[in-house]
Design a protein around this motif. Structure first.
Motif, PDB file in Angstrom:
ATOM      1  N   GLY A  56     -17.109   8.454  -4.674  1.00  0.00           N
ATOM      2  CA  GLY A  56     -16.853   9.844  -5.297  1.00  0.00           C
ATOM      3  C   GLY A  56     -17.759  10.879  -4.565  1.00  0.00           C
ATOM      4  N   GLY A  57     -18.780  10.455  -3.967  1.00  0.00           N
ATOM      5  CA  GLY A  57     -19.444  11.245  -3.044  1.00  0.00           C
ATOM      6  C   GLY A  57     -18.707  11.566  -1.709  1.00  0.00           C
ATOM      7  N   GLU A  58     -18.077  10.724  -1.097  1.00  0.00           N
ATOM      8  CA  GLU A  58     -17.288  10.793   0.159  1.00  0.00           C
ATOM      9  C   GLU A  58     -16.106  11.609  -0.058  1.00  0.00           C
ATOM     10  OE1 GLU A  58     -16.474   7.043   1.828  1.00  0.00           O
ATOM     11  OE2 GLU A  58     -18.341   6.543   2.356  1.00  0.00           O
ATOM     12  N   LEU A  59     -15.306  11.187  -1.213  1.00  0.00           N
ATOM     13  CA  LEU A  59     -13.839  11.901  -1.372  1.00  0.00           C
ATOM     14  C   LEU A  59     -13.978  13.131  -2.533  1.00  0.00           C
ATOM     15  CD1 LEU A  59     -11.851   8.694  -1.857  1.00  0.00           C
ATOM     16  CD2 LEU A  59     -12.381  10.145   0.127  1.00  0.00           C
ATOM     17  N   PHE A  60     -15.331  13.389  -2.902  1.00  0.00           N
ATOM     18  CA  PHE A  60     -15.632  14.805  -3.688  1.00  0.00           C
ATOM     19  C   PHE A  60     -14.978  14.436  -5.096  1.00  0.00           C
ATOM     20  CE2 PHE A  60     -15.566  16.030   0.543  1.00  0.00           C
ATOM     21  CZ  PHE A  60     -16.914  16.673   0.626  1.00  0.00           C
ATOM     22  N   MET A  61     -15.100  13.371  -5.735  1.00  0.00           N
ATOM     23  CA  MET A  61     -14.682  13.187  -7.123  1.00  0.00           C
ATOM     24  C   MET A  61     -15.791  12.591  -8.058  1.00  0.00           C
ATOM     25  SD  MET A  61     -11.009  11.173  -6.224  1.00  0.00           S
ATOM     26  CE  MET A  61     -11.733   9.801  -5.376  1.00  0.00           C
ATOM     27  N   SER A  62     -15.534  12.771  -9.317  1.00  0.00           N
ATOM     28  CA  SER A  62     -16.541  12.169 -10.216  1.00  0.00           C
ATOM     29  C   SER A  62     -16.123  10.572 -10.411  1.00  0.00           C
ATOM     30  CB  SER A  62     -16.499  12.585 -11.614  1.00  0.00           C
ATOM     31  OG  SER A  62     -15.009  12.463 -12.042  1.00  0.00           O
ATOM     32  N   VAL A  63     -17.461   9.966 -10.602  1.00  0.00           N
ATOM     33  CA  VAL A  63     -17.316   8.370 -10.838  1.00  0.00           C
ATOM     34  C   VAL A  63     -16.098   8.033 -11.749  1.00  0.00           C
ATOM     35  CG1 VAL A  63     -18.657   6.293 -11.630  1.00  0.00           C
ATOM     36  CG2 VAL A  63     -19.746   8.150 -10.296  1.00  0.00           C
ATOM     37  N   ALA A  64     -15.930   9.001 -12.762  1.00  0.00           N
ATOM     38  CA  ALA A  64     -14.927   8.602 -13.633  1.00  0.00           C
ATOM     39  C   ALA A  64     -13.573   8.738 -13.198  1.00  0.00           C
ATOM     40  CB  ALA A  64     -14.996   9.511 -15.034  1.00  0.00           C
ATOM     41  N   LEU A 109       0.866  -1.065   0.034  1.00  0.00           N
ATOM     42  CA  LEU A 109      -0.080  -0.044   0.177  1.00  0.00           C
ATOM     43  C   LEU A 109       0.891   1.343  -0.128  1.00  0.00           C
ATOM     44  CD1 LEU A 109      -2.943  -1.112   2.491  1.00  0.00           C
ATOM     45  CD2 LEU A 109      -3.097  -0.686   0.096  1.00  0.00           C
ATOM     46  N   ALA A 110       2.245   0.918   0.212  1.00  0.00           N
ATOM     47  CA  ALA A 110       3.115   2.450   0.344  1.00  0.00           C
ATOM     48  C   ALA A 110       3.361   2.835  -1.056  1.00  0.00           C
ATOM     49  CB  ALA A 110       4.176   1.836   1.127  1.00  0.00           C
ATOM     50  N   ARG A 111       2.994   1.718  -1.940  1.00  0.00           N
ATOM     51  CA  ARG A 111       3.273   2.328  -3.355  1.00  0.00           C
ATOM     52  C   ARG A 111       2.257   3.358  -3.851  1.00  0.00           C
ATOM     53  NH1 ARG A 111       3.471  -3.673  -6.323  1.00  0.00           N
ATOM     54  NH2 ARG A 111       5.129  -4.644  -5.109  1.00  0.00           N
ATOM     55  N   LEU A 112       1.123   3.499  -3.084  1.00  0.00           N
ATOM     56  CA  LEU A 112       0.159   4.430  -3.472  1.00  0.00           C
ATOM     57  C   LEU A 112       0.282   5.630  -3.143  1.00  0.00           C
ATOM     58  CD1 LEU A 112      -2.994   2.026  -2.659  1.00  0.00           C
ATOM     59  CD2 LEU A 112      -1.613   1.989  -4.912  1.00  0.00           C
ATOM     60  N   SER A 113      -0.234   6.718  -3.692  1.00  0.00           N
ATOM     61  CA  SER A 113      -0.330   8.075  -3.672  1.00  0.00           C
ATOM     62  C   SER A 113      -1.368   8.038  -2.334  1.00  0.00           C
ATOM     63  CB  SER A 113      -0.818   8.747  -4.561  1.00  0.00           C
ATOM     64  OG  SER A 113      -2.233   8.832  -4.883  1.00  0.00           O
ATOM     65  N   GLU A 114      -1.538   9.051  -1.499  1.00  0.00           N
ATOM     66  CA  GLU A 114      -2.462   9.546  -0.501  1.00  0.00           C
ATOM     67  C   GLU A 114      -3.683   9.362  -1.253  1.00  0.00           C
ATOM     68  OE1 GLU A 114      -3.704  12.831   2.657  1.00  0.00           O
ATOM     69  OE2 GLU A 114      -1.913  13.100   1.749  1.00  0.00           O
ATOM     70  N   ARG A 115      -4.266   9.741  -2.239  1.00  0.00           N
ATOM     71  CA  ARG A 115      -5.389   9.793  -2.848  1.00  0.00           C
ATOM     72  C   ARG A 115      -5.731   8.283  -3.467  1.00  0.00           C
ATOM     73  NH1 ARG A 115      -9.876  12.806  -1.497  1.00  0.00           N
ATOM     74  NH2 ARG A 115     -10.747  13.958  -3.380  1.00  0.00           N
ATOM     75  N   GLU A 116      -4.952   7.713  -3.722  1.00  0.00           N
ATOM     76  CA  GLU A 116      -5.047   6.242  -4.219  1.00  0.00           C
ATOM     77  C   GLU A 116      -5.624   5.286  -2.838  1.00  0.00           C
ATOM     78  OE1 GLU A 116      -2.336   6.631  -8.114  1.00  0.00           O
ATOM     79  OE2 GLU A 116      -1.589   5.617  -6.268  1.00  0.00           O
TER      80      GLU A 116
END
Length: 221
Positions: A180-188, A156-163
């Motif tokens: 998406g709703g929780e993290l304020f991102m689009s589904v795409a 998991l350390a390979r991932l960025s904070e967002r990932e």
């Protein structure tokens, strides 16, 4: 019209195969591509019929379903695998999920639920809840916990904070729209993050992400 979902049934019990075939024959947009009585038959049948989903029994006499699943999911473009079992919590089921199976079904699953599960898996969705994942993990020997946790955290350390946030949300069983709703991102954008998570962690599906997050201790039991 879209092509029907093709299913390969793998079980050493002829009655089980016949019952599953009857159920699926009556379902719309699903067809039985073939049947196998042992895991050793799977590679040739998959190559011949190109099924979308394989229903895989665990206990078979020559090549068991676990070995067959591991071999199958190690090949690019492999069909989705759903493990068939008589147990709710079984370390063997967990091994199959770690190998890349999309989930498991009990052999006494009602026909409508079986058909719905196959459609869901064919659409790329796992059929395993976080609660069941935790139940399975709790049945694994505690002596392996520390090593699994260390390995999971290193991956998991390979991932960025967002990932990493997305991976944890996947581990909680959240759908893309919920994430998406929780993290304020689009589904795409969520889909793109999930794709990168799978690539960086060298995993096949969301179930494996959920297991890794559980192993890392990022979700409480």
């Amino acid at each position: 019209m879209s092509s029907p979902i093709s299913v390969l049934i793998v079980d050493d019990d002829a009655l089980v195969r016949a019952g599953l075939s009857m159920i699926l024959a009556g379902a719309e947009e699903i067809r039985v591509a073939g049947e196998a009585a042992d895991g050793e038959e799977v590679p040739a049948l998959v190559a011949r019929h190109r099924p979308d989903v394989v229903l895989m029994d665990i206990r078979m006499p020559k090549v068991d379903g676990l070995t067959a699943t591991e071999r199958l999911r190690a090949v690019a473009g492999a069909p989705e695998v759903v493990v068939l079992t008589t147990f709710h919590a079984d370390a063997q089921v967990l091994r199959a999920l770690r190998a890349g199976a999309a989930g498991f079904l009990l052999k006494d699953t009602p026909p409508a639920e079986l058909v719905a599960a196959i459609r869901k898996v064919a659409a790329g969705e796992p059929i395993l809840s976080p609660a069941v994942t935790r139940q399975l993990i709790s049945h694994v020997s505690e002596t392996a916990v520390d090593s699994r946790r260390e390995r999971a955290r290193a991956l998991l350390a390979r991932l960025s904070e967002r990932e990493r946030e997305v991976a944890v949300a996947v581990g909680r069983g959240k759908a893309n729209a919920e994430i998406g709703g929780e993290l304020f991102m689009s589904v795409a954008t969520v889909k793109a993050h999930v794709s990168r998570v799978l690539t960086k962690l060298e995993l096949n599906n969301r179930v494996q992400v959920a297991l890794l997050v559980q192993d890392a201790g990022l979700i409480s039991s």
